[in-house]
Scaffold this motif. Sequence first.
Motif, PDB file in Angstrom:
ATOM      1  N   ALA A  86      -2.798  73.875  92.292  1.00  0.00           N
ATOM      2  CA  ALA A  86      -2.073  73.715  91.028  1.00  0.00           C
ATOM      3  C   ALA A  86      -0.576  73.922  91.209  1.00  0.00           C
ATOM      4  O   ALA A  86      -0.140  74.820  91.924  1.00  0.00           O
ATOM      5  N   ARG A  87       0.231  73.056  90.583  1.00  0.00           N
ATOM      6  CA  ARG A  87       1.692  73.252  90.552  1.00  0.00           C
ATOM      7  C   ARG A  87       2.159  73.556  89.147  1.00  0.00           C
ATOM      8  O   ARG A  87       3.284  74.020  88.941  1.00  0.00           O
ATOM      9  N   VAL A  88       1.328  73.257  88.138  1.00  0.00           N
ATOM     10  CA  VAL A  88       1.642  73.547  86.742  1.00  0.00           C
ATOM     11  C   VAL A  88       0.389  74.109  86.093  1.00  0.00           C
ATOM     12  O   VAL A  88      -0.715  73.629  86.352  1.00  0.00           O
ATOM     13  N   GLY A  89       0.540  75.144  85.262  1.00  0.00           N
ATOM     14  CA  GLY A  89      -0.610  75.678  84.537  1.00  0.00           C
ATOM     15  C   GLY A  89      -0.175  76.198  83.182  1.00  0.00           C
ATOM     16  O   GLY A  89       0.978  76.595  83.014  1.00  0.00           O
ATOM     17  N   ARG A  90      -1.086  76.117  82.222  1.00  0.00           N
ATOM     18  CA  ARG A  90      -0.762  76.672  80.906  1.00  0.00           C
ATOM     19  C   ARG A  90      -2.029  77.084  80.197  1.00  0.00           C
ATOM     20  O   ARG A  90      -3.111  76.533  80.429  1.00  0.00           O
ATOM     21  N   ASN A  91      -1.871  78.077  79.321  1.00  0.00           N
ATOM     22  CA  ASN A  91      -2.980  78.544  78.516  1.00  0.00           C
ATOM     23  C   ASN A  91      -3.138  77.594  77.330  1.00  0.00           C
ATOM     24  O   ASN A  91      -2.154  77.247  76.680  1.00  0.00           O
ATOM     25  N   VAL A  92      -4.378  77.145  77.083  1.00  0.00           N
ATOM     26  CA  VAL A  92      -4.603  76.238  75.948  1.00  0.00           C
ATOM     27  C   VAL A  92      -5.697  76.796  75.032  1.00  0.00           C
ATOM     28  O   VAL A  92      -6.510  76.039  74.496  1.00  0.00           O
ATOM     29  N   ASP A  93      -5.709  78.110  74.857  1.00  0.00           N
ATOM     30  CA  ASP A  93      -6.676  78.730  73.942  1.00  0.00           C
ATOM     31  C   ASP A  93      -6.562  78.089  72.569  1.00  0.00           C
ATOM     32  O   ASP A  93      -5.450  77.859  72.077  1.00  0.00           O
ATOM     33  N   GLY A  94      -7.699  77.824  71.960  1.00  0.00           N
ATOM     34  CA  GLY A  94      -7.693  77.223  70.624  1.00  0.00           C
ATOM     35  C   GLY A  94      -7.845  75.717  70.661  1.00  0.00           C
ATOM     36  O   GLY A  94      -8.073  75.092  69.634  1.00  0.00           O
ATOM     37  N   MET A  95      -7.697  75.135  71.835  1.00  0.00           N
ATOM     38  CA  MET A  95      -7.831  73.682  71.920  1.00  0.00           C
ATOM     39  C   MET A  95      -9.298  73.296  71.741  1.00  0.00           C
ATOM     40  O   MET A  95     -10.196  73.933  72.306  1.00  0.00           O
ATOM     41  N   ASP A  96      -9.537  72.251  70.937  1.00  0.00           N
ATOM     42  CA  ASP A  96     -10.891  71.769  70.681  1.00  0.00           C
ATOM     43  C   ASP A  96     -11.254  70.785  71.799  1.00  0.00           C
ATOM     44  O   ASP A  96     -10.745  69.669  71.845  1.00  0.00           O
ATOM     45  N   LEU A  97     -12.136  71.220  72.717  1.00  0.00           N
ATOM     46  CA  LEU A  97     -12.447  70.390  73.883  1.00  0.00           C
ATOM     47  C   LEU A  97     -13.179  69.108  73.506  1.00  0.00           C
ATOM     48  O   LEU A  97     -13.022  68.078  74.165  1.00  0.00           O
ATOM     49  N   ASN A  98     -13.982  69.154  72.423  1.00  0.00           N
ATOM     50  CA  ASN A  98     -14.665  67.931  71.974  1.00  0.00           C
ATOM     51  C   ASN A  98     -13.657  66.900  71.500  1.00  0.00           C
ATOM     52  O   ASN A  98     -13.755  65.722  71.824  1.00  0.00           O
ATOM     53  N   LEU A  99     -12.686  67.385  70.732  1.00  0.00           N
ATOM     54  CA  LEU A  99     -11.638  66.501  70.233  1.00  0.00           C
ATOM     55  C   LEU A  99     -10.796  65.959  71.395  1.00  0.00           C
ATOM     56  O   LEU A  99     -10.397  64.790  71.398  1.00  0.00           O
ATOM     57  N   TYR A 100     -10.563  66.816  72.372  1.00  0.00           N
ATOM     58  CA  TYR A 100      -9.795  66.417  73.557  1.00  0.00           C
ATOM     59  C   TYR A 100     -10.518  65.272  74.281  1.00  0.00           C
ATOM     60  O   TYR A 100      -9.897  64.281  74.671  1.00  0.00           O
ATOM     61  N   GLN A 101     -11.852  65.423  74.423  1.00  0.00           N
ATOM     62  CA  GLN A 101     -12.633  64.368  75.093  1.00  0.00           C
ATOM     63  C   GLN A 101     -12.571  63.059  74.313  1.00  0.00           C
ATOM     64  O   GLN A 101     -12.439  61.984  74.897  1.00  0.00           O
ATOM     65  N   GLN A 102     -12.656  63.179  72.973  1.00  0.00           N
ATOM     66  CA  GLN A 102     -12.593  61.971  72.144  1.00  0.00           C
ATOM     67  C   GLN A 102     -11.238  61.287  72.267  1.00  0.00           C
ATOM     68  O   GLN A 102     -11.157  60.061  72.373  1.00  0.00           O
ATOM     69  N   SER A 103     -10.173  62.102  72.226  1.00  0.00           N
ATOM     70  CA  SER A 103      -8.840  61.499  72.290  1.00  0.00           C
ATOM     71  C   SER A 103      -8.584  60.897  73.666  1.00  0.00           C
ATOM     72  O   SER A 103      -7.915  59.867  73.789  1.00  0.00           O
ATOM     73  N   LEU A 104      -9.161  61.506  74.692  1.00  0.00           N
ATOM     74  CA  LEU A 104      -9.026  60.975  76.051  1.00  0.00           C
ATOM     75  C   LEU A 104      -9.691  59.599  76.150  1.00  0.00           C
ATOM     76  O   LEU A 104      -9.150  58.668  76.761  1.00  0.00           O
ATOM     77  N   LYS A 105     -10.858  59.486  75.496  1.00  0.00           N
ATOM     78  CA  LYS A 105     -11.575  58.210  75.487  1.00  0.00           C
ATOM     79  C   LYS A 105     -10.724  57.126  74.808  1.00  0.00           C
ATOM     80  O   LYS A 105     -10.592  56.012  75.312  1.00  0.00           O
ATOM     81  N   LEU A 106     -10.132  57.503  73.658  1.00  0.00           N
ATOM     82  CA  LEU A 106      -9.292  56.553  72.917  1.00  0.00           C
ATOM     83  C   LEU A 106      -8.049  56.169  73.723  1.00  0.00           C
ATOM     84  O   LEU A 106      -7.648  55.011  73.726  1.00  0.00           O
ATOM     85  N   LEU A 107      -7.471  57.172  74.393  1.00  0.00           N
ATOM     86  CA  LEU A 107      -6.276  56.915  75.206  1.00  0.00           C
ATOM     87  C   LEU A 107      -6.590  55.916  76.318  1.00  0.00           C
ATOM     88  O   LEU A 107      -5.849  54.964  76.549  1.00  0.00           O
ATOM     89  N   ARG A 108      -7.735  56.121  76.992  1.00  0.00           N
ATOM     90  CA  ARG A 108      -8.116  55.221  78.089  1.00  0.00           C
ATOM     91  C   ARG A 108      -8.361  53.812  77.572  1.00  0.00           C
ATOM     92  O   ARG A 108      -7.980  52.835  78.207  1.00  0.00           O
ATOM     93  N   GLN A 109      -9.002  53.734  76.409  1.00  0.00           N
ATOM     94  CA  GLN A 109      -9.264  52.432  75.784  1.00  0.00           C
ATOM     95  C   GLN A 109      -7.942  51.722  75.483  1.00  0.00           C
ATOM     96  O   GLN A 109      -7.766  50.555  75.797  1.00  0.00           O
ATOM     97  N   PHE A 110      -7.017  52.498  74.870  1.00  0.00           N
ATOM     98  CA  PHE A 110      -5.700  51.950  74.509  1.00  0.00           C
ATOM     99  C   PHE A 110      -4.975  51.452  75.757  1.00  0.00           C
ATOM    100  O   PHE A 110      -4.447  50.337  75.788  1.00  0.00           O
ATOM    101  N   GLN A 111      -4.995  52.288  76.800  1.00  0.00           N
ATOM    102  CA  GLN A 111      -4.273  51.948  78.019  1.00  0.00           C
ATOM    103  C   GLN A 111      -4.848  50.686  78.670  1.00  0.00           C
ATOM    104  O   GLN A 111      -4.095  49.804  79.081  1.00  0.00           O
ATOM    105  N   SER A 112      -6.176  50.569  78.701  1.00  0.00           N
ATOM    106  CA  SER A 112      -6.751  49.380  79.335  1.00  0.00           C
ATOM    107  C   SER A 112      -6.498  48.144  78.466  1.00  0.00           C
ATOM    108  O   SER A 112      -6.238  47.060  78.996  1.00  0.00           O
ATOM    109  N   ASP A 113      -6.524  48.309  77.137  1.00  0.00           N
ATOM    110  CA  ASP A 113      -6.206  47.179  76.241  1.00  0.00           C
ATOM    111  C   ASP A 113      -4.779  46.698  76.469  1.00  0.00           C
ATOM    112  O   ASP A 113      -4.516  45.505  76.528  1.00  0.00           O
TER     113      ASP A 113
END
Lengths: 127, 126
Positions: free
Chosen positions: B90-117
């Motif tokens: 690791a060269r960068v690290g940060r605490n992300v307490d409170g982050m909703d991992l389910n929402l993160y996965q969903q947004s990642l899916k949308l981001l990948r879709q957007f990027q490939s489109d």
Amino acid sequence: METLQNTHVKLLAFDFTSLTPSSSQPKSAVYRRGTLLVSRVETLGIVTSRDHKPDRFLQFTIDDGTGCIPCVLWLNQLTSPYHSRRSPPDVRLIAESAINFATLIQIGVSARVRGKVTVYRGIATML
Amino acid sequence: MASASIPSGALVLLQELDSSSSHFKQGASIRVTGKLQEYSVETAIAIVADGGATLAVDTQHLRLNLRVGSLYQFIGELSIQPNNEGILKARVGRNVDGMDLNLYQQSLKLLRQFQSDQISHLENLQ
């Protein structure tokens, strides 16, 4: 020609890095995919590098997972001739806020950045 | 410009990071998110977990106060060990307490879709 020069266009880094300089338009304008003219951009990501030259500038990188955007925050407002034309209290305020932003920009923080796009040594940079 | 040479950490879920993944290669730059399961002060090796998958993270270059049970995000380069296990330098690290991992996965899916489109749209223009 579609133009969005008067607003901060939200771009992901992969989009930002593919911007191309405009030849006919003002120097500060760039093209997104050869069609949309933009000059101001907003992005959100993690700060992954930081090079601080006190009283001159802070150079840093924003990584949003799709690419990296090189950014420059100027800290030379009190000495630059460009700012000497403006009112000194205004320049002091701008300089103070720039110094505050510079302390917030640390490696690992999440940052939303707005700025003008310029092409520096062939690389699109946000100022 | 020196900073331009720093590679971007591709967004990867720990569950996706097995030996068949395109990101699972020596020196690959990735960004991972997970809950800190173990941390050794002597070795600075942290184990992060998400969705049943775990990854070892070498945190020796970070100045981060790591707490077991908290969520962290790391950006760095993957190093494949002789036993075919990956460890993230690791060269960068940060605490992300409170982050909703389910929402993160969903947004990642949308981001990948957007990027490939967007990329296919760009190819059609050329």
